[in-house]
Design a protein around this motif. Structure first.
Motif, PDB file in Angstrom:
ATOM      1  N   ARG B 231       0.828  -1.205   0.000  1.00 58.86           N
ATOM      2  CA  ARG B 231       0.000   0.000   0.000  1.00 58.86           C
ATOM      3  C   ARG B 231       0.862   1.256   0.000  1.00 58.86           C
ATOM      4  O   ARG B 231       0.567   2.230  -0.680  1.00 58.86           O
ATOM      5  CB  ARG B 231      -0.907   0.017   1.229  1.00 58.86           C
ATOM      6  N   TYR B 232       1.926   1.193   0.783  1.00 62.37           N
ATOM      7  CA  TYR B 232       2.818   2.356   0.875  1.00 62.37           C
ATOM      8  C   TYR B 232       3.494   2.649  -0.462  1.00 62.37           C
ATOM      9  O   TYR B 232       3.684   3.794  -0.831  1.00 62.37           O
ATOM     10  CB  TYR B 232       3.867   2.095   1.964  1.00 62.37           C
ATOM     11  N   GLU B 252      -5.534   3.041  -3.522  1.00 65.68           N
ATOM     12  CA  GLU B 252      -6.408   3.533  -2.456  1.00 65.68           C
ATOM     13  C   GLU B 252      -7.764   2.841  -2.499  1.00 65.68           C
ATOM     14  O   GLU B 252      -8.338   2.488  -1.480  1.00 65.68           O
ATOM     15  CB  GLU B 252      -6.595   5.046  -2.585  1.00 65.68           C
ATOM     16  N   PHE B 255      -7.691  -0.868  -1.397  1.00 63.07           N
ATOM     17  CA  PHE B 255      -7.550  -1.016   0.052  1.00 63.07           C
ATOM     18  C   PHE B 255      -8.761  -0.502   0.817  1.00 63.07           C
ATOM     19  O   PHE B 255      -9.152  -1.059   1.830  1.00 63.07           O
ATOM     20  CB  PHE B 255      -6.279  -0.315   0.547  1.00 63.07           C
TER      21      PHE B 255
END
Lengths: 340, 336
Positions: B231-232, B252, B255
């Protein structure tokens, strides 16, 4: 020493020191570690590679092998309230009665914990026979079916006759947990029990451990590097760095109000899958060499808040709030003044 | 029935130009019996993805999902069984000779294990210069060139004539990165680049990779099982299960609003480093384990573990766009 209110201790460790005597020099792996595990809780030792969390857990039943040696401190085990056993004074024979029966271990790699030449059922039965729970292996194998059912092994009647190579990683770890609970331990030490497994299987195994704990009332000591597991599954946690406990607190408190600069940095360095993060903070440098550890606070070379005193003297443990202790000069009178 | 071929990878991510894309890519590994081939492990089974230029596509999945194989096939480190791969608009599988060599320079890979990927008998200087010599790249003064690269990745010239064993895991991964940068590539497959590292060091490497991407406009295919890390790092996410893409979309969105039941289960299985959130969020637990890729279930491969499975799931669900750039292969989500 900080012990939560109403704590009935099952393990007490005071000022434990463990050294490893290698050709390169003496590795001061554990340098004065003190903590208490309360009966029935899930206590966690968390830290990065080489911080001494596994060595500490092994020391609890004197499993440290040469060139390692326990060089100081006290370890007490309370099989029941008020009954104190001095682990460091027991004979090897007395110790064997506790180890594998009252205090058991589950390690990271289930393949290494299982003998490839014997069936799962035989291996579970063997642990029971060794501790006198059954008199014959055959009887043990019959009981093993129930144990495999307890650890939610699919088709336990079939699996009891399986060899380790016929099982998946998750099923192997279930078998190892089965061996560990076969003798109804009082304390189960799980050292990175899910690190070799996929996340969906990890969740199953952690749920299983907690459920077994609830059912049997055993105490769980979880050793992990995964802060997510600490947050989800533990009651209290101690953060270790370079052979020392730098901070200990109830888990909610630890995550909400981390005091030690190392804990603070660690929490900011973990990418959170449920939150958007624009910048991860990293901790500069790397873990120190424990043959020549830094003087004073062992974290000071990487600490953004270090003061003069940090490189000179070991920080004392300071109590801040309920059951929350931290070893850092920032929270002492001297440091507070120097820092402010 | 919808053919997977009908999917145009250039339309997967509208508003972006793909540097790399695949069409119905397959990689089957034969499993040998005593005499005859017993069957095939369908490691990658009809994958159509696009990696937008200058962005990161995160590829997530559990062990055995085929994510590493997919990365290797895209780089032609393995020849695919069928399907197509395009790089900068050209058919990678047609590259030969000089053209293939140029592709090998422009598309690079960084591996998980910094202990296994660096030759222990070569100094850092030789390690970095080896690919430069192989590709006959002119660099001026080699020592100055290597020193500049080392500085770029957070090391310095005093490290130049040391051997890999003198470095920590994080430093070795920096050396591996410097080695790749020496070729000035455009596309890098990062295969679990921080899985062997501690969190405090992991953050350093992830930030370095992000900075380099911004500076040089690099395109990444970031393979990892760690959803927090993915995700990062990622702008877009593709989720793999047993050789197939089950969901794909902007990071985004995937998630915050995962649509495929597998993605939902995966997200709810990760322990979150926040006790407040951990105690509140609802859990979805998968029963059982992934089936063997040698003999995967017919139709939707996830149906044997899926809480929403119904009769239709014995047919293969096509990847369909549910919202802009958000694709899902699930009968329960796309309906009909």
């Amino acid at each position: 020493m900080v012990v939560p209110e109403g704590c009935d201790p099952i393990i007490e460790v005071r000022d434990l020191k463990v050294n490893f005597y290698t050709y390169a020099g003496v590795v001061k792996a554990i340098d004065g570690v003190t903590f208490t595990i309360c009966r029935g809780e899930t206590y966690c030792l968390v830290g990065e590679t080489g911080c001494g969390k596994s060595v500490t857990s092994k020391a609890l039943t004197r499993l440290i092998q040469p060139p390692g040696r326990i060089e100081g401190g006290e370890i007490y085990y309370y099989p029941e309230p008020g009954k104190r056993v001095d682990i460091l004074k027991l004979s090897e024979k007395e110790l064997r009665r506790i180890r594998g029966s009252e205090i058991t271990y589950v390690y990271q790699d289930p393949s290494a914990a299982l003998d490839p030449l014997y069936t799962i059922g035989y291996q579970v039965a063997e642990t029971m026979k060794a501790h006198g729970l059954v008199s014959r292996i055959k009887e043990g194998v019959r009981r093993a079916v129930d144990i495999l059912r307890t650890v939610a092994m699919p088709d336990p009647e079939v699996r009891v006759r399986s060899y380790p190579h016929e099982l998946s990683g998750g099923m192997k770890q279930r078998s190892v947990i089965g061996m560990a609970i076969a003798n109804r331990p009082k304390l189960l030490i799980a050292d990175e029990p899910t690190t070799a497994l996929d996340v969906t299987i990890q969740a199953q195994i952690m749920d299983l451990l907690l459920e077994l704990k609830r059912k049997t009332g055993m105490t769980l000591l979880l050793i992990t590097h995964n802060l997510g597991l600490v947050a989800e599954y533990c009651d209290r946690a101690a953060v270790m760095y370079a052979g020392r406990i730098v901070e200990e607190a109830p888990v909610r408190e630890l995550f909400k109000n981390p005091l030690h600069p190392y804990t603070q940095a660690l929490l900011k360095a973990v990418p959170n899958p449920l939150a958007r993060m624009d910048k991860l903070e990293s901790i500069p440098g790397s873990v120190p060499d424990l043959i020549r550890p830094p003087r004073g606070c062992r974290f000071h070379p990487r600490c953004p808040l270090r003061m003069d005193v940090c490189s000179r003297e070991r920080p004392p443990e300071v109590l801040r709030g309920r059951g929350h202790r931290v070893a850092c000069w920032l929270y002492t009178d001297e440091g507070g003044v120097a820092g402010g | 029935m919808v053919e997977a071929l009908a999917l145009d990878p250039r339309r997967l991510i509208r508003g972006e130009e793909p540097l790399v894309y695949t069409i119905d890519l397959k990689k089957y590994f034969p499993v040998k019996g005593l005499i005859f081939t017993k069957g095939y492990v369908k490691a990658v089974d009809g994958v159509t993805i696009a990696v937008p230029r200058g962005k990161t596509l995160g590829l997530v999945g559990e062990s055995g999902s085929g994510k590493t194989t997919l990365g290797r096939v895209i780089l032609r480190l393995e020849e695919p069984t069928s399907g197509k791969i395009f790089f900068d608009g050209r058919d990678v599988l047609k590259f030969k000779g000089e053209e293939l060599r140029r592709f090998r320079r422009r598309a690079q890979i960084i591996f998980q294990d910094p202990y296994g990927s660096l030759n222990p008998r070569m100094t850092v200087f030789d390690l970095i210069m080896e690919p430069v010599r192989v590709h006959k790249i002119r660099v001026g003064d080699p020592q100055e060139f290597v020193a500049r690269l080392l500085e770029k990745v957070g090391l310095n010239e005093t490290h130049m004539f040391r051997y890999p064993h003198e470095f920590s895991g994080g430093q070795r991964q920096r050396i591996a990165i410097a080695r790749v940068l020496a070729l000035n590539p455009e596309f890098i497959v990062l295969d679990e680049p921080t899985s062997a590292l501690d969190v405090s060091v992991q953050a350093q490497i992830l930030n370095l990779l992000k900075d380099l991407q911004r500076e040089r406009g690099l395109t990444y295919l970031f393979i990892s099982h760690d959803l927090g890390v993915v995700r990062y790092m990622s702008d877009y996410i593709a989720v793999m299960y047993l050789g197939k893409i089950v969901e794909m979309g902007p990071a985004e969105e995937v998630f915050e609003k995962p649509l495929h039941p597998y993605t939902q289960a995966l997200l709810s299985a990760i322990p979150v480093p926040d006790p407040e959130v951990a105690s509140r969020r609802k859990r979805m637990r998968l029963q059982g384990e992934p089936p063997s890729p040698l003999n995967p279930p017919r139709g939707c491969r996830f149906r044997t573990r899926c809480p929403l499975a119904f009769s239709k799931c014995t047919e293969e669900p096509p990847l369909e766009e549910v919202e802009r750039n958000h694709w899902v292969a699930c009968w329960a989500v796309s309906g009909s």
